[in-house]
Scaffold this active site. Sequence first.
Site, PDB file in Angstrom:
ATOM      1  N   GLU A 180      56.829   2.727  99.988  1.00  0.00           N
ATOM      2  CA  GLU A 180      57.321   2.795  98.330  1.00  0.00           C
ATOM      3  C   GLU A 180      58.130   2.257  98.429  1.00  0.00           C
ATOM      4  O   GLU A 180      59.377   2.831  98.359  1.00  0.00           O
ATOM      5  CB  GLU A 180      57.395   4.336  98.047  1.00  0.00           C
ATOM      6  N   ASN A 224      52.104   2.045 102.792  1.00  0.00           N
ATOM      7  CA  ASN A 224      51.811   2.386 101.060  1.00  0.00           C
ATOM      8  C   ASN A 224      52.218   2.675 100.232  1.00  0.00           C
ATOM      9  O   ASN A 224      54.397   2.762 100.577  1.00  0.00           O
ATOM     10  CB  ASN A 224      51.653   3.635 102.376  1.00  0.00           C
TER      11      ASN A 224
HETATM   12  C1  XIL Z   1      54.892  15.005  97.886  1.00  0.00           C
HETATM   13  C2  XIL Z   1      54.280  16.243  97.729  1.00  0.00           C
HETATM   14  O1  XIL Z   1      53.578  16.350  97.526  1.00  0.00           O
HETATM   15  C3  XIL Z   1      55.856  17.216  97.373  1.00  0.00           C
HETATM   16  O2  XIL Z   1      55.005  18.778  97.571  1.00  0.00           O
HETATM   17  C4  XIL Z   1      56.979  17.408  97.737  1.00  0.00           C
HETATM   18  O3  XIL Z   1      57.738  17.854  96.920  1.00  0.00           O
HETATM   19  C5  XIL Z   1      57.413  15.343  97.062  1.00  0.00           C
HETATM   20  O4  XIL Z   1      55.804  14.037  97.615  1.00  0.00           O
HETATM   21  N1  XIL Z   1      54.311   9.335  97.473  1.00  0.00           N
HETATM   22  C6  XIL Z   1      53.817  10.344  98.768  1.00  0.00           C
HETATM   23  C7  XIL Z   1      54.300  11.736  98.977  1.00  0.00           C
HETATM   24  O5  XIL Z   1      53.883   8.939  99.527  1.00  0.00           O
HETATM   25  O6  XIL Z   1      54.515  11.740 100.070  1.00  0.00           O
HETATM   26  C8  XIL Z   1      54.554  12.604  98.165  1.00  0.00           C
HETATM   27  O7  XIL Z   1      53.984  13.823  98.378  1.00  0.00           O
HETATM   28  C9  XIL Z   1      54.341  12.720  96.227  1.00  0.00           C
HETATM   29  C10 XIL Z   1      54.687  10.611  96.309  1.00  0.00           C
END
Ligand code: XIL
Length: 394
Positions: A180, A224
Site C-alpha cells: 500500500e 501488494n
Molecule cells: C487488516 C486486518 O484484517 C485487521 O484485523 C487489522 O486490524 C487491520 O488490518 N489491507 C491489508 C491488510 O494489507 O493487512 C489489512 O488487514 C486489510 C487491508
Amino acid sequence: MRRRSLLAMGAAGGTAAVLGTGTSALAATSGVTADSRIWAKHDHDFDPTSLRALGSRIGMHIGSALIPQDIDTPSYAAIAASQFNVYTPGNEMKWQVVEPEPGVYDWTGADNLVHFAEQNGARVRGHTLLWHNQLPTWLTTGVANGSITTSQLWGLLEQHVFIEVGRYRGRIWQWDVANEFFLDANPSGIDPNNFWIQALGPTCIPKAYIWAHEADPGAILVYNDYNIAGEDGTNAKSDAVFAWAGQMLDQGVPLMAIGNQGHLDTQYGFSGQRFQADLERYTTLGLKVAITEADVRTFVNNATDQVPTDNLALFAQPFEFGQMIKAAIAVPECLSFTVWGFTDADSWVPGFFTGEGYATLYDVNLNPKPAYYELQQDLMESAGVRHHVRTRNG
Ligand code: XIL
C-alpha cells in the site's frame, strides 16, 4: 528486449548472499531450518469439490487470511484446512506483532500459522514487511521524536527484513514485501506522505526486496496493494503501479509478482474485464500476479447478523466474487486467489467500514453463502478455461 523476471529465471539463482547488519540478529533468533516442510496432507486428501482441490486441478492455490481463532477453534480450523491450501496471517507477521518492544520478538502467532499450514499441506503467504500501518509504537514514536535517527531506521528496517524473512526461510511461498504505497488519486504515484517515504525516501522499497531476496532466495516477492486492477474507475493507480514495477525490474530489483488485494464493495462499479486486463498487463513485464485479500462488502442490518439491507446485494456480492475468480482463472500467471477471512464472523469489514459486512464466503454461523458456491462453480468449470500447466518451482 522484453524484461525477464527473476522468477522466470529461477529466483533461487539470484544474488550471492552477502548479508548486511541483519545477519547476526538472524542467527540469534532463527528457530527453524530451511525447507522443513511437513506436507502431511495433499489436496487429493480433501473433498474433490472443495475449493482447494478444485483450484489444484488448474494449479491455482485458493487461500484465506487466518486469525488465531481460525486455528484454535475446531469448527473454524476444519474449514481452513479442508477448503484452502494457502494461508496468510491476518496480523501475526506484522511488525507491531512480531517486535512489540525493541529487540523483543513474539513469533507465537506466526509460528502457529506456519505449523498449521505445514500440517495441512498448505502454503503460506507472508504479510507484510514494509507497510505504514500496524508498526510498533516504539518505532513510530522514536521516529517522530527524533530518538531514532534516519541511519538507525535504515538499520532497523534491514534487520527487520532479515530476521523475519530469515526465520521462515524455505517455508514461505510468497512474501508481501511492500504494501500500500500508492496514492488513491489521478494521477497516482508513491504517496509522499507515507511514513516510510517521509522517513527514508522511495529507495527503501527496492532495498526491502533486495534484502528479502537475500534472506530467502526461494520466496516469491510480491508488491501488494488495493484497487490496482481496474477497481478505481480511472485505472490511474494501476497505471502507476505498472510503471513503477517496470522501473524496478529495469533496475534489477527482485520484484516477482503483483498482489491485488481485491477488497470490493457492491456500492461501487466493478469491471471484471478491466480487472483481468490489468492483471494480464502486469504479466507482460514477466511478473506473476495473485489475488491476495478478496472480499466483497455491502450494507447490512447490524454487525452481528450481517444481513444485507438491499436484496440486490445478495446477487451482487457473489457476482463480484465470481468476476474476480473468473479473471484469476483466465490469467495463467495468477498463482493464488486468497480471501481476507472466510467467514463474516471474523471479517475485518464491520470494524473498518461503518454499516457494512457480509463480505466473505461463509455467514456468521459458518454456513457457506452463495459466494462460496459461485467460486466452487467457477473453479469446477475452470479446467477447460486454463490450459497452461503451472511450472512454478515447489
Ligand atoms: C487488516 C486486518 O484484517 C485487521 O484485523 C487489522 O486490524 C487491520 O488490518 N489491507 C491489508 C491488510 O494489507 O493487512 C489489512 O488487514 C486489510 C487491508
